[in-house]
Design an enzyme around this catalytic site. Structure first.
Site, PDB file in Angstrom:
ATOM      1  N   GLY A 194       0.840  -1.196   0.000  1.00  0.00           N
ATOM      2  CA  GLY A 194       0.000   0.000   0.000  1.00  0.00           C
ATOM      3  C   GLY A 194       0.873   1.242   0.000  1.00  0.00           C
ATOM      4  O   GLY A 194       2.032   1.197  -0.430  1.00  0.00           O
ATOM      5  N   HIS A 249     -16.178   5.580  12.262  1.00  0.00           N
ATOM      6  CA  HIS A 249     -16.578   6.672  11.380  1.00  0.00           C
ATOM      7  C   HIS A 249     -18.095   6.811  11.421  1.00  0.00           C
ATOM      8  O   HIS A 249     -18.801   5.835  11.247  1.00  0.00           O
ATOM      9  CB  HIS A 249     -16.103   6.351   9.954  1.00  0.00           C
ATOM     10  CG  HIS A 249     -16.005   7.555   9.096  1.00  0.00           C
ATOM     11  ND1 HIS A 249     -17.115   8.246   8.684  1.00  0.00           N
ATOM     12  CD2 HIS A 249     -14.943   8.208   8.583  1.00  0.00           C
ATOM     13  CE1 HIS A 249     -16.719   9.270   7.940  1.00  0.00           C
ATOM     14  NE2 HIS A 249     -15.412   9.273   7.865  1.00  0.00           N
ATOM     15  N   ARG A 273     -15.610  12.937  14.770  1.00  0.00           N
ATOM     16  CA  ARG A 273     -16.095  11.594  14.448  1.00  0.00           C
ATOM     17  C   ARG A 273     -16.520  10.794  15.673  1.00  0.00           C
ATOM     18  O   ARG A 273     -17.578  10.168  15.689  1.00  0.00           O
ATOM     19  CB  ARG A 273     -14.992  10.808  13.719  1.00  0.00           C
ATOM     20  CG  ARG A 273     -14.739  11.316  12.328  1.00  0.00           C
ATOM     21  CD  ARG A 273     -13.583  10.590  11.677  1.00  0.00           C
ATOM     22  NE  ARG A 273     -13.410  11.073  10.307  1.00  0.00           N
ATOM     23  CZ  ARG A 273     -12.484  10.627   9.479  1.00  0.00           C
ATOM     24  NH1 ARG A 273     -11.645   9.685   9.848  1.00  0.00           N
ATOM     25  NH2 ARG A 273     -12.406  11.098   8.251  1.00  0.00           N
TER      26      ARG A 273
END
Lengths: 637, 257
Positions: A42, A266, A330
């Site tokens: 990644g 989230h 959040r």
């Protein structure tokens, strides 16, 4: 065990420069003699592998996907922060540092965060030069937008696909190194064991996911950049394959695991629609700029949204947090949604959802303006749910998104096993108890492009590495452990799929170690998880053999590790008798229901040491000092 | 709404084994995604001790490009601009019969069931689909302005997720749409100019060596592309390739490469 974070001395602004100067270098001609293993492709792993290849090292890079371009960094939507101050709005390295430490609720290491903020500016330069098509203004210069937890516009973006574009830039740099032969790429290959010789990380045992062949790769150092462990909850916004196996197996070989209970939830995801649900989809945080969140005032009100009059609606965020309203951070928004659903006022078939309503904004601004701002998100929502958000309110619910915890690393990103480096979401160092939006991409690339290439060189230059062969007893032992586990999984021939056990464990975690936790629930979950682990090893069903592409076998191995990690997460959450960031202990809240930190007793990173199967972990503490950003309580009233 | 479906799924044990279509009855719910429906099938197969159907998938948000197979002969199924992971069962009806097959292309050999090997795409990128810039050597990001319309068009091309649907849908199994997306993305930006012609020449040469066919302007690729990559990028590819070939010959004749 003493945890030495190796933070350089001197003023915070000069620590990284001093560290870079103090570190030894590897002669260019000697670099190719060193083999470096990078697990994960990644933003962190791909950037590291490409940079190390560019420097001339001999790199082997591994990913379980069929191509390095598919790593889960690709799914990041919003953007990447950098302290460029291109908007002339008062941003600076110091401000980005300050916002990140505060946003992390004072549980991150100041020196690491400062370095991250410093490097952020180089990342944008690097990515633009690679051809990342960032959003631009008409004059041709880069555009920025604002994100949560900051009062400046410092977020760079490429439509709603910033992660994709950054990863493709990184992937292309990696493929360029593949063409030079300096990086050898192993796709569809999973790391199963870490090889530790004379106390140093010297290689890995892998399984070729297509043929099932077990292979041993020896090297001078090993880098893990394998992402987060949000899938411990089964349902999360993570990709289906994201897993903890690499870091967990390294943990069992001696790498300490820090702050495992720090997970980010989230608030705006598409809710679960049934038992078959396989993952949760994030809807960008930006929607809360124009959407109003509400639930019916009365519990059990099953009327359609448009039939509930204004008086029957509870805009609970606006009611509880009049000054921040729908734009609270959040963690606060997530907990408030859970509270109203727990009261039986949730919406949708399952009762686990709240409305995010755009009708006021559409009336005020017109549908065109809303379509311009959020068109692609509305389209995605409709594709998944079949509802048109221009006409009926969206239904949203919080979901597990990111894990701040990970393997403990020092300032140079080395774990407690010498020669084992850990980057990106897989480590614990930069986000404390809560990550700010657009900071994950920044950290992954900072670690991979600009930190590791220096620190790994210093390790190699300073370390005497004996030559090891494939016949070394530790190599044989690691190979044997990896094969034995696979044989064991295949031999159980039980009645339950790994998925069904994973789903059950995930529900427990969500219920007791999710948005709100308490000591009693955590203890209960730990016990239940131990029972599930026992059932797993007695009753899991893995069809097929080990000598082929066997996705059931891959899942089973990953679930076995998630089950062990889940127990440690509960233990860590139970041990931390305070609320901070994403970790909310119901016993520790203010009378208004807000998180209450306990800086006198818990201002530390909790680093856990594996003691062996069935034995309790041992806790080590790295005290955190806040010399620049002073400890304060957050308030959003 | 619940629905009963018949799936004819391509089952093939390995690259060297021969495959066949096997029929399964399945009960699905309209809210499921197509892959969740296959998850349910696989749970049932596992319960019966049978080998589950192998298929590639990861993010399930339509961005990683892992998933993809043919549904009734259409790559990613009937909904335009949608990967199979984002395709929901409400687009099908009770009693439907569906045929699921892997991408069929010489360059994408079958690995197992619906899984194919798309390593050829990585090799195309490796051949030249990049801008050479070592970390640390980049100028300030705003030192090189890029006209907004060029940046936007580059982004349109850059959205390609490398799923392979374009190749699977093409009667020639051409990789032209994939190639053109990368060549256009990098070729539209000032940063991509120094290597522009070299890039296209090397990438096309690699594609020819990978058993991809040639483009004959059929347009199936554009029709199935889940990211709406437009066929006009192939025109850019062809133009750059022509220019690159011309200049390359000249260079070779004068003792160049």
């Amino acid at each position: 065990m003493k945890l030495d974070s190796r933070i350089p001395s001197g003023p915070i602004q000069q620590k990284w420069d001093k560290c870079k100067f103090d570190m030894k270098l590897v002669n260019p001609a000697n670099k190719r003699k060193h083999t470096i293993i990078v697990v994960g492709s990644g933003l962190a792993g791909g950037a590291a592998a490409a940079s190390l290849g560019e420097l001339g090292y001999n790199v082997k890079c591994f990913c379980f996907q069929d191509s390095p371009r598919r790593a889960h960094s690709i799914a990041a939507q919003g953007g990447i922060n950098a302290a460029k101050n291109y908007q002339n709005d008062g941003d600076s390295v110091y401000r980005l540092f300050y916002d990140t430490v505060k946003g992390g609720d004072f549980r991150a290491r100041e020196a690491n965060v400062y370095r991250l903020a410093q490097i952020s500016v180089n990342i944008i330069d690097q990515c633009a030069a690679q051809g990342v098509p960032f959003a631009r203004e008409y004059g041709g210069l880069l555009a920025n937008r604002s994100f949560g937890g900051a009062q400046v516009s410092r977020t760079f973006y490429a439509r709603g696909q910033t992660g994709q574009q950054l990863l493709l830039g990184c992937y292309q740099a990696l493929e360029r190194q593949v063409s030079t032969g300096r990086v050898k790429m192993y796709a569809r290959t999973e790391m199963l064991e870490l090889i530790v010789i004379d106390g140093k990380a010297r290689g890995i045992v892998t399984r070729d996911l297509v043929t099932g062949a077990m292979e041993t790769h020896l090297a001078d150092t090993v880098v893990l950049a394998t992402g987060g462990y949000g899938n411990v909850f089964y349902l999360s916004t993570n990709a289906k394959g994201s897993n903890t196996t690499a870091i967990w197996r390294a943990h069992k070989k001696g790498a300490l695991f820090a702050n495992p209970c720090f997970t980010q939830i989230h608030p705006t995801c598409i809710p679960v629609s049934g038992d078959y649900q396989s993952k949760l989809t994030l809807m960008s945080e930006s929607l809360r700029n124009d959407g109003r969140i509400w639930v019916p005032r009365e519990k059990g009100d099953k009327r359609k949204a448009d039939q509930i009059p204004e008086a029957g609606r509870d805009y609970y965020l606006e009611r509880r947090y009049p000054s921040f309203g729908n734009l609270v951070p959040r963690d606060v928004a997530s907990r408030a949604a859970k509270a109203v659903c727990d009261e039986g006022r949730g919406v949708g078939e399952t009762g686990l959802g709240v409305y995010l309503d755009f009708s006021d904004s559409i009336r005020r601004l017109g549908q065109n303006v809303i379509a311009e701002r959020y068109g692609n998100l509305f389209e995605m929502y409709e594709r998944i749910t079949g509802d048109d958000p221009y006409r009926v309110p969206m239904r949203i619910f919080p979901a597990i998104h990111y894990t701040m915890g990970g393997l403990w690393v020092d300032y140079r990103l080395m774990s407690t096993i010498p020669g084992l480096f850990v980057l990106g979401e897989a480590n614990f160092s930069d986000h404390g108890a809560n990550r700010l939006g657009a900071s994950a991409l920044m950290q992954g690339l900072a670690d991979g492009y600009f930190v590791l290439p220096y620190t790994v060189g210093d390790y190699l230059a300073n370390t005497k590495l004996e030559k090891v062969g494939a016949d070394h007893t530790e190599v044989k032992r690691a190979e044997q452990e990896a094969s034995a586990q696979i044989e064991k999984l295949l031999a159980i021939k039980g009645k339950r799929s790994a998925d069904s056990l994973h789903r059950e464990a995930g529900k427990l975690m969500w219920e007791y170690c999710g948005m709100a936790r308490n000591a009693k629930g955590l203890e209960y979950a730990e016990g239940k998880l131990a029972e599930l682990t026992e059932e797993f090893w007695r009753n899991v069903s893995v069809p097929g053999s080990g000598q082929e592409l066997n996705q059931s076998l891959e899942k089973a191995g990953r679930v076995a590790d998630f089950l062990e990690l889940a127990q440690l997460m509960c233990r860590d959450a139970r041990e931390r008798n305070e609320s901070c960031g994403g970790h909310f202990r119901e016993e520790f809240q203010t009378p208004e229901g807000e998180a209450m930190r306990n800086d006198d007793e818990y201002c530390y990173a909790a680093a856990w040491q594996w003691q062996g199967k069935g034995k309790a972990h041992v806790l080590h503490k790295e005290p955190l000092a806040f010399e620049h950003v002073h400890l304060t309580q957050r308030s959003y009233k | 709404m619940e629905m009963n479906l018949t799936l004819h799924v391509w089952r093939q044990a390995s690259a060297s084994a021969s495959g066949k279509l096997v029929a399964y009855k399945i009960r699905a719910n309209e809210h499921m995604s197509f892959l969740e429906m296959l998850d349910v099938l696989n749970e049932e197969l596992t319960g019966r001790g049978e080998d589950p159907v192998a298929f590639d998938h990861d993010c399930r948000e339509g961005i990683c490009g892992s998933c993809g197979f043919m549904i009734n002969g259409i790559a990613h199924g009937p909904l335009p601009g949608t990967t199979v992971c984002q395709l929901h069962m409400r687009h099908f009806k009770n009693g439907d019969e569906l045929w699921l097959e892997p991408w069929r292309a010489a360059a994408f050999p079958v690995v197992k069931d619906l899984v194919v090997d798309r390593g050829a795409f990585d090799r195309l990128i490796s051949a030249g689909g990049y801008i050479s810039v070592a970390p640390g050597s980049a100028p300030d990001a705003n030192a090189v302005p890029v006209p907004k319309k060029d940046a936007d068009l580059a982004m349109d091309a850059a959205q390609c997720i490398g799923c392979g649907a374009c190749v699977a849908a093409c009667p020639n199994a051409s990789a032209s749409l994939f190639l053109s997306a990368k060549v256009s993305h990098l070729g539209l930006l000032p940063q991509g100019q120094p290597e522009r012609l070299e890039r296209v020449r090397k990438m096309v040469a690699q594609a020819n060596g990978e058993m991809f066919g040639s483009c004959t302007n059929i347009g199936e690729c554009e029709a199935v592309c889940p990211k709406h990559i437009r066929i006009e990028f192939i025109a850019r590819l062809n133009r750059d390739y022509l220019k690159a070939s011309w200049l390359y010959r000249k260079e070779a004749a004068s003792g160049g490469e």
